[in-house]
Design a protein around this motif. Structure first.
Motif, mmCIF file in Angstrom:
data_model
loop_
_atom_site.group_PDB
_atom_site.id
_atom_site.type_symbol
_atom_site.label_atom_id
_atom_site.label_comp_id
_atom_site.label_asym_id
_atom_site.label_seq_id
_atom_site.Cartn_x
_atom_site.Cartn_y
_atom_site.Cartn_z
ATOM 1 N N GLY A 6 0.792 -1.214 0.000
ATOM 2 C CA GLY A 6 0.000 0.000 0.000
ATOM 3 C C GLY A 6 0.823 1.262 0.000
ATOM 4 O O GLY A 6 0.303 2.350 -0.265
ATOM 5 N N ALA A 7 2.122 1.149 0.281
ATOM 6 C CA ALA A 7 2.966 2.333 0.339
ATOM 7 C C ALA A 7 4.423 1.890 0.374
ATOM 8 O O ALA A 7 4.734 0.716 0.576
ATOM 9 C CB ALA A 7 2.636 3.189 1.566
ATOM 10 N N PHE A 8 5.285 2.840 0.159
ATOM 11 C CA PHE A 8 6.714 2.603 0.294
ATOM 12 C C PHE A 8 7.358 3.936 0.633
ATOM 13 O O PHE A 8 6.667 4.937 0.840
ATOM 14 C CB PHE A 8 7.300 2.015 -1.006
ATOM 15 N N GLY A 9 8.670 3.946 0.723
ATOM 16 C CA GLY A 9 9.307 5.213 1.040
ATOM 17 C C GLY A 9 10.812 5.144 0.916
ATOM 18 O O GLY A 9 11.401 4.090 0.677
ATOM 19 N N TRP A 10 11.407 6.321 1.050
ATOM 20 C CA TRP A 10 12.862 6.455 1.082
ATOM 21 C C TRP A 10 13.266 6.725 2.521
ATOM 22 O O TRP A 10 12.634 7.519 3.226
ATOM 23 C CB TRP A 10 13.331 7.618 0.214
ATOM 24 N N SER A 11 14.335 6.097 2.968
ATOM 25 C CA SER A 11 14.912 6.408 4.280
ATOM 26 C C SER A 11 16.422 6.222 4.167
ATOM 27 O O SER A 11 16.881 5.162 3.746
ATOM 28 C CB SER A 11 14.338 5.500 5.371
ATOM 29 N N MET A 32 10.977 9.921 3.316
ATOM 30 C CA MET A 32 9.677 10.331 2.805
ATOM 31 C C MET A 32 8.789 9.097 2.657
ATOM 32 O O MET A 32 9.265 8.008 2.320
ATOM 33 C CB MET A 32 9.849 11.017 1.442
ATOM 34 N N HIS A 33 7.488 9.254 2.927
ATOM 35 C CA HIS A 33 6.500 8.209 2.702
ATOM 36 C C HIS A 33 5.764 8.481 1.392
ATOM 37 O O HIS A 33 5.404 9.625 1.097
ATOM 38 C CB HIS A 33 5.484 8.165 3.844
ATOM 39 N N ILE A 34 5.503 7.418 0.636
ATOM 40 C CA ILE A 34 4.782 7.541 -0.639
ATOM 41 C C ILE A 34 3.663 6.500 -0.619
ATOM 42 O O ILE A 34 3.924 5.300 -0.598
ATOM 43 C CB ILE A 34 5.714 7.296 -1.842
ATOM 44 N N TRP A 35 2.404 6.957 -0.610
ATOM 45 C CA TRP A 35 1.264 6.063 -0.542
ATOM 46 C C TRP A 35 0.776 5.702 -1.940
ATOM 47 O O TRP A 35 0.661 6.558 -2.822
ATOM 48 C CB TRP A 35 0.115 6.708 0.232
ATOM 49 N N LEU A 36 0.455 4.426 -2.117
ATOM 50 C CA LEU A 36 -0.151 3.926 -3.346
ATOM 51 C C LEU A 36 -1.636 3.639 -3.137
ATOM 52 O O LEU A 36 -2.384 3.497 -4.108
ATOM 53 C CB LEU A 36 0.561 2.653 -3.802
ATOM 54 N N ARG A 37 -2.037 3.510 -1.890
ATOM 55 C CA ARG A 37 -3.431 3.326 -1.511
ATOM 56 C C ARG A 37 -3.841 4.441 -0.561
ATOM 57 O O ARG A 37 -2.994 5.135 0.006
ATOM 58 C CB ARG A 37 -3.645 1.973 -0.815
ATOM 59 N N ASP A 38 -5.127 4.578 -0.346
ATOM 60 C CA ASP A 38 -5.650 5.545 0.608
ATOM 61 C C ASP A 38 -5.073 5.231 1.991
ATOM 62 O O ASP A 38 -5.184 4.096 2.465
ATOM 63 C CB ASP A 38 -7.178 5.447 0.639
ATOM 64 N N PRO A 39 -4.446 6.199 2.666
ATOM 65 C CA PRO A 39 -3.881 5.935 3.997
ATOM 66 C C PRO A 39 -4.896 5.384 4.988
ATOM 67 O O PRO A 39 -4.520 4.661 5.915
ATOM 68 C CB PRO A 39 -3.356 7.311 4.425
ATOM 69 N N ASN A 40 -6.173 5.716 4.809
ATOM 70 C CA ASN A 40 -7.203 5.227 5.726
ATOM 71 C C ASN A 40 -7.418 3.723 5.622
ATOM 72 O O ASN A 40 -8.088 3.133 6.483
ATOM 73 C CB ASN A 40 -8.526 5.959 5.471
ATOM 74 N N THR A 41 -6.885 3.098 4.589
ATOM 75 C CA THR A 41 -6.978 1.640 4.451
ATOM 76 C C THR A 41 -5.727 0.950 4.987
ATOM 77 O O THR A 41 -5.677 -0.279 5.021
ATOM 78 C CB THR A 41 -7.174 1.233 2.989
ATOM 79 N N MET A 42 -4.734 1.724 5.380
ATOM 80 C CA MET A 42 -3.480 1.152 5.884
ATOM 81 C C MET A 42 -3.568 1.064 7.405
ATOM 82 O O MET A 42 -3.077 1.924 8.133
ATOM 83 C CB MET A 42 -2.299 2.009 5.440
ATOM 84 N N LEU A 43 -4.228 0.010 7.866
ATOM 85 C CA LEU A 43 -4.525 -0.132 9.284
ATOM 86 C C LEU A 43 -3.611 -1.157 9.941
ATOM 87 O O LEU A 43 -2.867 -1.872 9.269
ATOM 88 C CB LEU A 43 -5.988 -0.542 9.457
ATOM 89 N N CYS A 44 -3.685 -1.223 11.248
ATOM 90 C CA CYS A 44 -2.863 -2.163 11.998
ATOM 91 C C CYS A 44 -3.702 -3.144 12.809
ATOM 92 O O CYS A 44 -3.176 -3.943 13.564
ATOM 93 C CB CYS A 44 -1.929 -1.406 12.946
ATOM 94 N N THR A 45 -5.022 -3.075 12.677
ATOM 95 C CA THR A 45 -5.908 -4.030 13.321
ATOM 96 C C THR A 45 -6.782 -4.655 12.257
ATOM 97 O O THR A 45 -6.837 -4.176 11.113
ATOM 98 C CB THR A 45 -6.791 -3.338 14.372
ATOM 99 N N ALA A 46 -7.483 -5.729 12.600
ATOM 100 C CA ALA A 46 -8.345 -6.400 11.635
ATOM 101 C C ALA A 46 -9.359 -5.413 11.097
ATOM 102 O O ALA A 46 -10.003 -4.681 11.833
ATOM 103 C CB ALA A 46 -9.045 -7.582 12.298
ATOM 104 N N ALA A 47 -9.495 -5.399 9.776
ATOM 105 C CA ALA A 47 -10.407 -4.464 9.135
ATOM 106 C C ALA A 47 -11.138 -5.177 8.018
ATOM 107 O O ALA A 47 -10.648 -6.148 7.447
ATOM 108 C CB ALA A 47 -9.648 -3.255 8.579
ATOM 109 N N THR A 48 -12.326 -4.682 7.719
ATOM 110 C CA THR A 48 -13.095 -5.232 6.623
ATOM 111 C C THR A 48 -12.706 -4.526 5.340
ATOM 112 O O THR A 48 -12.886 -3.315 5.221
ATOM 113 C CB THR A 48 -14.607 -5.042 6.863
ATOM 114 N N VAL A 49 -12.151 -5.263 4.415
ATOM 115 C CA VAL A 49 -11.728 -4.688 3.153
ATOM 116 C C VAL A 49 -12.295 -5.536 2.035
ATOM 117 O O VAL A 49 -12.638 -6.710 2.233
ATOM 118 C CB VAL A 49 -10.183 -4.650 3.025
#
Length: 348
Positions: free
Chosen positions: A228-233, A280-297
């Motif tokens: 859903g995302a990647f970045g440079w560090s 830098m963070h680069i999102w490929l999906r909506d950040p609101n879908t990048m969760l850390c708990t069980a979610a309905t997708v």
């Protein structure tokens, strides 16, 4: 209607069908969401026309260059986020640059020049500025590099993706990132999961890693394991322009490491008081879908394909998500055109 008029109409019809097919390819080659965060939230212009309206200027006239593939744009001297567009004028990648006059620290806390030679690639030599300072680039593509200048290339896998340039020939020298976390190699190590970011993965990160080996690419996957995302560090502290609303690298001091890295996986040298991480963070999906708990997708229907790169042969899952059904013009009409043209040639 005579045969000549009929042939003209048929050729025009088939041209329209072919154009629709190429356009549908371009739609399926794109991510549904693209945004960046470094100081401010930023959504790159999706097309060249939108980029021009936003004040961007093209840097190259040839689609294939020594340092990248595609048409690179920049604005107001910004080197952090330079969008890349394909031959159809759609966004196809992003390039970032850092100056080659920075200094950092190795495992013994001794001063070294940045970026370290062992991180070239994915850092690649860029151009020099007016003061003779060399620049180093990091470049990512959002679909197969062979499709950027030639959208009808039959040798390249279609569909969205993430490809990190690893050499001067972007069409063959790249690292393809798996679209699903289960396909990651053991070299990618889990970090911390953060809401709106997802689970972080870092290359070869461990307590024994030399600090000069801090890899400049990290990945983020959602709770379904989808990229859903990647970045440079990278190690270093690039200077910033004090312009209101301007873009900047995030600056990570040791006290903020837990937001990205696992607390037990960092080498001691990264805790040196002068050690700095930027990125830098680069999102490929909506950040609101990048969760850390069980979610309905939405449930995805994965298909498996084998893709050959210049370095490895890898099997990856292509997640098919909420794509429009393939229209008649995409599937049946081009074949119908061939049949009709063949009949017309026999009649003539």
């Amino acid at each position: 209607m005579d045969l000549l008029a009929l042939s003209v109409i048929l050729v025009a019809f088939c041209f329209q069908c072919t154009w629709q097919e190429v356009s549908s390819w371009a739609d399926r080659d794109s991510w549904n969401y693209l945004s960046l965060r470094y100081g401010i939230w930023h959504k790159p212009a999706p097309t060249i026309m939108a980029a021009l309206r936003d004040g961007y200027v093209r840097k190259n006239n040839n689609c294939k260059t020594r340092n990248h593939i595609g048409f690179l744009y920049h604005r107001h001297g910004d080197t952090i986020s330079m969008p890349i567009y394909d031959s159809n004028g759609r966004i196809a990648g992003i390039q970032s640059s850092i100056p080659g006059n920075m200094w950092g620290y190795n495992s013994q806390n001794k001063t070294i020049s940045l970026p370290p030679p062992n991180l070239i690639p994915p850092f690649l030599h860029g151009s020099q500025n007016s003061r003779g300072i060399p620049w180093y680039t990091l470049t990512a593509y959002f679909k197969h590099p062979r499709l950027i200048c030639n959208p009808t290339d039959t040798k390249a896998r279609r569909g969205r993706g993430l490809f990190i340039q690893m050499g001067l020939n972007a069409e063959s020298e790249y690292m393809e990132i798996p679209l699903h976390s289960k396909d990651l190699s053991p070299h990618w190590v889990k970090g911390t999961c953060m809401p709106q970011m997802g689970m972080h993965y870092f290359m070869n990160l461990s307590r024994d890693m030399p600090c000069e080996n801090l890899y400049p690419v990290f990945l983020m996957y959602n709770t379904e394991g989808q990229l859903g995302a990647f970045g440079w560090s990278f190690q270093g502290n690039p200077s910033q322009r004090n312009i209101p609303g301007d873009m900047s690298w995030f600056k990570l001091e040791p006290t903020f490491y837990p937001f990205l890295f696992g607390s037990t996986q960092l080498p001691k040298c990264m805790h040196y008081e002068k050690f700095r991480v930027s990125g830098m963070h680069i999102w490929l999906r909506d950040p609101n879908t990048m969760l850390c708990t069980a979610a309905t997708v939405p449930v995805t229907r994965p298909t498996t394909t084998t893709v050959a790169t210049s370095r490895t042969q890898a099997t990856v899952d292509i997640a098919i998500e909420s794509q429009e059904p393939i229209s008649l013009s995409d599937s049946l009409t081009p074949n119908l055109c061939v049949i009709m043209l063949t009949i017309l040639m026999l009649v003539l």
